[in-house]
Motif scaffolding. Structure first.
Motif, PDB file in Angstrom:
ATOM      1  N   GLN A 153       0.835  -1.205   0.000  1.00  0.00           N
ATOM      2  CA  GLN A 153       0.000   0.000   0.000  1.00  0.00           C
ATOM      3  C   GLN A 153       0.869   1.254   0.000  1.00  0.00           C
ATOM      4  O   GLN A 153       1.816   1.365   0.768  1.00  0.00           O
ATOM      5  N   VAL A 154       0.511   2.179  -0.904  1.00  0.00           N
ATOM      6  CA  VAL A 154       1.149   3.499  -0.906  1.00  0.00           C
ATOM      7  C   VAL A 154       0.027   4.515  -0.902  1.00  0.00           C
ATOM      8  O   VAL A 154      -0.787   4.546  -1.824  1.00  0.00           O
ATOM      9  N   TRP A 155       0.001   5.303   0.145  1.00  0.00           N
ATOM     10  CA  TRP A 155      -1.090   6.268   0.282  1.00  0.00           C
ATOM     11  C   TRP A 155      -0.615   7.638  -0.137  1.00  0.00           C
ATOM     12  O   TRP A 155       0.532   8.009   0.095  1.00  0.00           O
ATOM     13  N   ARG A 169      -6.343   9.771   1.734  1.00  0.00           N
ATOM     14  CA  ARG A 169      -6.567   8.341   1.939  1.00  0.00           C
ATOM     15  C   ARG A 169      -6.878   7.629   0.632  1.00  0.00           C
ATOM     16  O   ARG A 169      -7.757   6.776   0.556  1.00  0.00           O
ATOM     17  N   ARG A 170      -6.180   8.035  -0.417  1.00  0.00           N
ATOM     18  CA  ARG A 170      -6.330   7.310  -1.689  1.00  0.00           C
ATOM     19  C   ARG A 170      -5.050   6.572  -1.984  1.00  0.00           C
ATOM     20  O   ARG A 170      -3.955   7.080  -1.794  1.00  0.00           O
ATOM     21  N   LEU A 171      -5.211   5.371  -2.473  1.00  0.00           N
ATOM     22  CA  LEU A 171      -4.042   4.567  -2.809  1.00  0.00           C
ATOM     23  C   LEU A 171      -3.398   5.078  -4.102  1.00  0.00           C
ATOM     24  O   LEU A 171      -4.091   5.491  -5.033  1.00  0.00           O
ATOM     25  N   MET A 172      -2.087   5.023  -4.159  1.00  0.00           N
ATOM     26  CA  MET A 172      -1.381   5.283  -5.405  1.00  0.00           C
ATOM     27  C   MET A 172      -1.553   4.062  -6.319  1.00  0.00           C
ATOM     28  O   MET A 172      -1.833   2.952  -5.855  1.00  0.00           O
ATOM     29  N   HIS A 217       1.675   6.055  -9.722  1.00  0.00           N
ATOM     30  CA  HIS A 217       0.857   7.113 -10.314  1.00  0.00           C
ATOM     31  C   HIS A 217      -0.194   7.612  -9.325  1.00  0.00           C
ATOM     32  O   HIS A 217      -0.666   6.858  -8.459  1.00  0.00           O
ATOM     33  N   LEU A 218      -0.624   8.844  -9.557  1.00  0.00           N
ATOM     34  CA  LEU A 218      -1.769   9.367  -8.810  1.00  0.00           C
ATOM     35  C   LEU A 218      -3.075   8.750  -9.310  1.00  0.00           C
ATOM     36  O   LEU A 218      -4.043   8.630  -8.571  1.00  0.00           O
ATOM     37  N   HIS A 219      -3.093   8.394 -10.620  1.00  0.00           N
ATOM     38  CA  HIS A 219      -4.312   7.852 -11.228  1.00  0.00           C
ATOM     39  C   HIS A 219      -3.927   6.641 -12.083  1.00  0.00           C
ATOM     40  O   HIS A 219      -2.759   6.458 -12.438  1.00  0.00           O
ATOM     41  N   SER A 220      -4.934   5.893 -12.439  1.00  0.00           N
ATOM     42  CA  SER A 220      -4.670   4.736 -13.296  1.00  0.00           C
ATOM     43  C   SER A 220      -4.151   5.196 -14.660  1.00  0.00           C
ATOM     44  O   SER A 220      -4.787   6.027 -15.333  1.00  0.00           O
ATOM     45  N   PRO A 221      -3.014   4.634 -15.125  1.00  0.00           N
ATOM     46  CA  PRO A 221      -2.509   5.005 -16.457  1.00  0.00           C
ATOM     47  C   PRO A 221      -3.366   4.433 -17.586  1.00  0.00           C
ATOM     48  O   PRO A 221      -3.137   4.755 -18.747  1.00  0.00           O
TER      49      PRO A 221
END
Ligand SMILES: [Fe+2]
Length: 397
Positions: free
Chosen positions: A16-18, A24-27, A46-50
């Motif tokens: 887990q990488v927060w 509280r969103r997962l990377m 990434h901050l968002h799904s590639p």
């Protein structure tokens, strides 16, 4: 390449990488690797799904038109008159190709509006003239004249061109291969580290300097080379949303002047100049160097019939003593089946020379190359007769 890392990466993979802003969103972890999961790889966070798309645009096939000359001869072409214009992708003009390698001439003069990713090959850009910054998902990578810029497939990037009005020209050779661009096996030990006697060290290779993490809604256009064409996509997020990465896959530069040339008491063959290995081809750097020092040495290449390869040389700087009438910016093609060597008088003139200031980039392919109409535009047909001082006419195409 060696292991590198930029930004934040967790102590354990696949853990887990927060996000650090308290949301509280997962990377989103992305493994980008060769040979399935068995080759070199990097892991990006990434901050968002590639994978996220806003829209799918058109697919445009890449036209690879061939010019089949009437005759099989040694050829000379001049890349200086080739028209420029466009961005780092649209400015590319195909000069030659086979199943292992494409060579494009590019003289971009405009910023890229879209991001680009090659999904079916590695690229090397030799920067004959120009400079700037390669911005990529791995961070920013400055580049300058005489750099080889190596971009692994799968790297989303955008070229920023120098805007120095005193040096506006960009003049690149772009190599694309469906294989991989690597340092030669014989330069590396069994762990992959470059050997002491390699003509360069890890310190001569420069990866991204600074990570660029951009949180931006977009829209952003991405062009991906796949299936012999360019597929356009629209993203609703900036593709450079990486907060950290580590691994062995990333773009890097190597400057031709950092190649430590080898010389011998008598002449050394081209493999002494090898810089990269690829799928059925090599790329070599002929850097300024001391010449063969025995008092009976001939300090120029001997005539050779490379009966299993095509030999292409780009003259990048200095005076290449073995060739007459070949200026900086020119390319010679010495195809398989024909011997070649120094032109008449060149050997006698070179005797006793102890140094050369030539800089040249050579690519040898082990399978025949096909030329394009662009080569026909800049072909110099008299070159085939340049070994015969009594024959200058050129009744061939
Ligand atoms: Fe040669």
């Amino acid at each position: 390449m060696r292991y590198a890392t930029l930004g934040e990466v967790p102590p354990k993979r696949h853990s887990q990488v927060w996000r650090s802003n308290g949301s509280r969103r997962l990377m989103v972890e992305e493994v980008l690797g060769y040979e399935g999961f068995s080759g070199n790889e990097s892991i990006l966070y990434h901050l968002h799904s590639p994978c996220r798309l806003a829209d799918v645009g058109p697919f445009t096939p890449i036209a690879r038109e061939e010019w089949v000359p009437d005759t099989h001869v040694h050829r000379l072409a001049d890349t200086r008159p080739i028209a420029g214009g466009g961005d780092a992708l649209t400015a590319r003009r195909l000069l030659m190709f086979n199943a292992d390698l494409e060579v494009w001439v590019a003289k971009p003069d405009a910023p890229m509006s879209a991001f680009y990713r090659n999904g079916e090959g590695d690229e090397v850009v030799y920067v004959h003239r120009g400079g700037g910054v390669l911005h990529s998902v791995f961070g920013s990578l400055p580049f300058r004249e005489r750099d080889y810029v190596v971009i692994p497939r799968g790297t989303t990037h955008r070229w920023e061109l120098d805007t120095d009005p005193a040096r506006p020209e960009q003049h690149w050779l772009v190599f694309h291969t469906p294989g991989e661009i690597e340092t030669p096996n014989r330069y590396r030990n069994r762990y992959g580290q470059l050997l002491e006697h390699a003509p360069y060290s890890q310190r001569d290779f420069h990866g991204p300097a600074e990570l660029e993490t951009i949180e931006d809604d977009g829209p952003h256009e991405v062009v991906v080379r796949v299936r012999g064409g360019h597929q356009a996509y629209t993203l609703d997020r900036h593709p450079f949303d990486v907060v950290g990465w580590d691994g062995y896959v990333y773009p890097y530069t190597f400057n031709a002047m950092d190649f430590e040339p080898r010389a011998g008491r008598f002449h050394l063959p081209p493999p002494a100049h090898q810089t990269f290995q690829g799928q059925n081809f090599v790329i070599c750097t002929f850097a300024p160097r001391m010449l063969d020092w025995d008092e009976t040495a001939v300090p120029l290449p001997y005539h050779h019939s490379n009966i299993q390869s095509e030999e292409v040389m780009f003259y990048a700087d200095g005076d290449y003593a073995a060739r007459k009438g070949v200026d900086v910016g020119c390319i010679t093609l010495h195809p398989s089946g024909l011997p070649h060597g120094p032109q008449p008088g060149a050997v006698e003139k070179a005797l006793g020379a102890r140094h050369t200031d030539e800089l040249a980039v050579m690519w040898d392919t082990f399978r025949p190359l096909r030329l394009t109409p662009l080569w026909r535009e800049v072909d110099e047909p008299s070159y085939a007769y340049s070994w015969n001082p009594d024959r200058t006419a050129a009744p061939h195409a």
